[in-house]
Design an enzyme around this catalytic site. Structure first.
Site, mmCIF file in Angstrom:
data_model
loop_
_atom_site.group_PDB
_atom_site.id
_atom_site.type_symbol
_atom_site.label_atom_id
_atom_site.label_comp_id
_atom_site.label_asym_id
_atom_site.label_seq_id
_atom_site.Cartn_x
_atom_site.Cartn_y
_atom_site.Cartn_z
ATOM 1 N N LYS A 96 -7.822 -0.350 11.173
ATOM 2 C CA LYS A 96 -7.137 -0.800 9.969
ATOM 3 C C LYS A 96 -5.894 0.044 9.738
ATOM 4 C CE LYS A 96 -6.399 -1.023 5.269
ATOM 5 N NZ LYS A 96 -5.644 -0.091 4.406
ATOM 6 N N ASP A 112 3.737 -13.968 12.307
ATOM 7 C CA ASP A 112 2.411 -14.399 11.866
ATOM 8 C C ASP A 112 1.445 -13.214 11.858
ATOM 9 O OD1 ASP A 112 -0.083 -15.568 11.495
ATOM 10 O OD2 ASP A 112 0.349 -17.301 12.766
ATOM 11 N N GLU A 135 0.820 -1.211 0.000
ATOM 12 C CA GLU A 135 0.000 0.000 0.000
ATOM 13 C C GLU A 135 0.853 1.261 0.000
ATOM 14 O OE1 GLU A 135 -3.539 2.135 2.633
ATOM 15 O OE2 GLU A 135 -3.276 -0.040 2.690
ATOM 16 N N HIS A 158 -2.345 10.344 0.037
ATOM 17 C CA HIS A 158 -2.444 8.963 -0.436
ATOM 18 C C HIS A 158 -2.511 8.903 -1.961
ATOM 19 C CE1 HIS A 158 -3.389 4.707 -0.082
ATOM 20 N NE2 HIS A 158 -4.332 4.876 -0.982
#
Length: 426
Positions: A261, A277, A83, A376
């Site tokens: 998130k 993990d 991202e 972004h």
């Protein structure tokens, strides 16, 4: 050369030169992070020993976040993510946090839990008490499965027993609470659960069924705190809006999901880079975000301190390790750990938590000021420009037009690129 996380002009260097610069800033021989070169990283042969039916290797961009100071130490942070804006945002937030000393972190002991589900107990309350009476026997039986862990100071610390009422009946569930030291701990606690299951069933008076760790690692918490300077942010009005934006995430699960998130954008990138993990960490984090009232809420908190600055805090489970798993097998993960300079799993967990807080703050600040799209989309525009075939020399001009036109789309990029090429030929 003293270790530093401040590297001027890093983004302007070619990739190979960046690796050299990062190694020098970390006080490492460049050969120690040579695995960051795709040609020297994970190969098909090594991958074939990691999972089943290997047919290839999926590459993920690996960046380095700069400017981090954690507990007074300069830290360069490897981040694996696809991202755009994640690495840049974390670096920028860390730069703002440096004004007041960077991030302070702490953590609890590395306690992981294994569950043993016992079904068919006629007297569940009494069965629970019988298991607690047998605590010492169960601890001894479990610790016998991993003498090396005990030798290093780990092992079972306690046994807890819960009654879980379900649509299929009441289960007696025994928890082994295990100090796993510098391991993530899944293999260790699963082995212990398997070993004690039969005896636990006998004591409780039922049949043991599931024997497995829980990823709700709420006894293995990491915390991070930082002060973000009001003047650097743009003044009291910006501070107030950041606090308001964070408060909505606390109160509204719809906002909290996206807020969290953003935290995981930073956390998962470092977890992945170090061979840990990601799914376990993400499951533990989101389960921790459910409050005592049962509502999903934000993991972080942002407040205004007495001096008018923003104070950010983050606390969540962080079950990561340096022993075993992909961390010991994957050459890029080994190089990432070397770059971080961590010696214990607790250090790693705390740095990851600091990155999560930085990432979260950067997103909340953007939302409360210019909006998330400006920063972004300018980075995303680079991906679009490359996708439509712009060369390295053409990318800056295409990106500038896409952002100026506020049309960061492939079809518009193709049109812009065609116009630029036509102009250059004329």
């Amino acid at each position: 050369m003293a270790r530093t996380s401040r590297i001027q002009g890093l983004r302007d260097l070619p990739v190979e030169a960046r690796r050299k610069s990062v190694a020098e800033a970390a006080g490492l021989d460049p050969a120690r992070i040579a695995a960051f070169d795709p040609a020297r990283g994970l190969d098909a042969s090594a991958a074939d020993h990691m999972i089943e039916n290997v047919v290839g290797i999926l590459g993920v961009p690996l960046g380095v976040a700069t400017n981090f100071v954690v507990n007074g130490a300069e830290v360069l942070v490897p981040m694996a993510t696809e991202e755009a804006s994640v690495v840049a945002a974390a670096s920028n937030a860390a730069k703002i946090a440096r004004v007041h000393g960077g991030f302070r972190t702490s953590s609890t002991a590395p306690i992981m839990q294994a569950q043993v589900q016992i079904v068919g107990v006629a007297d569940p309350e009494a069965g629970r008490v019988r298991l607690l009476e047998a605590r010492d026997e169960l601890v001894e039986l479990a610790n016998a499965q991993d003498e090396k862990l005990v030798e290093f100071g780990g092992g079972v610390r306690d046994v807890a027993v819960r009654l879980v009422h379900s649509r299929a009946g009441t289960y007696v569930v025994a928890h082994l609470q295990v100090d796993v030291r510098d391991a993530m701990g899944a293999n260790a606690v699963n082995t212990m659960a398997e070993a004690v299951a039969a005896r636990a069933g006998e004591i409780a008076g039922g049949r043991p069924l599931l024997r497995i760790l829980t990823n709700k690692a709420d006894l293995r918490l990491s915390r991070a705190r930082a002060v973000f300077d009001a003047e650097t942010l743009g003044g009291p009005a910006v501070v107030d809006d950041i606090v308001h934006a964070a408060a909505l995430a606390e109160a509204d699960p719809y906002r909290a999901a996206t807020h969290n998130k953003g935290i995981m954008n930073g956390i998962s990138a470092v977890v992945l880079a170090t061979g840990n993990d990601t799914r376990a960490v993400e499951a533990g984090a989101h389960s921790h975000a459910v409050s005592a009232s049962g509502q999903y809420t934000s993991l972080s908190r942002f407040e205004k301190d007495a001096d008018g600055n923003v104070v950010g805090t983050l606390e969540l489970p962080m079950p990561v390790g340096l022993v075993g798993g992909a961390t010991r097998v994957h050459p890029v993960a080994q190089a990432a750990v070397a770059l971080l300079g961590v010696r214990t799993a607790a250090e790693l967990a705390e740095i990851i938590t600091a990155v999560g807080l930085a990432q979260n703050f950067a997103a909340v600040r953007a939302l409360a000021t210019e909006g998330i799209q400006r920063g972004h989309m300018s980075l995303h525009a680079r991906n679009i420009a490359t996708t439509v075939g712009a060369t390295a020399a053409e990318v800056p001009a295409v990106v500038a037009r896409l952002v100026a036109d506020r049309k960061v789309r492939a079809d518009h990029a193709e049109k812009v690129l065609a116009e630029l090429r036509a102009k250059s030929r004329s």
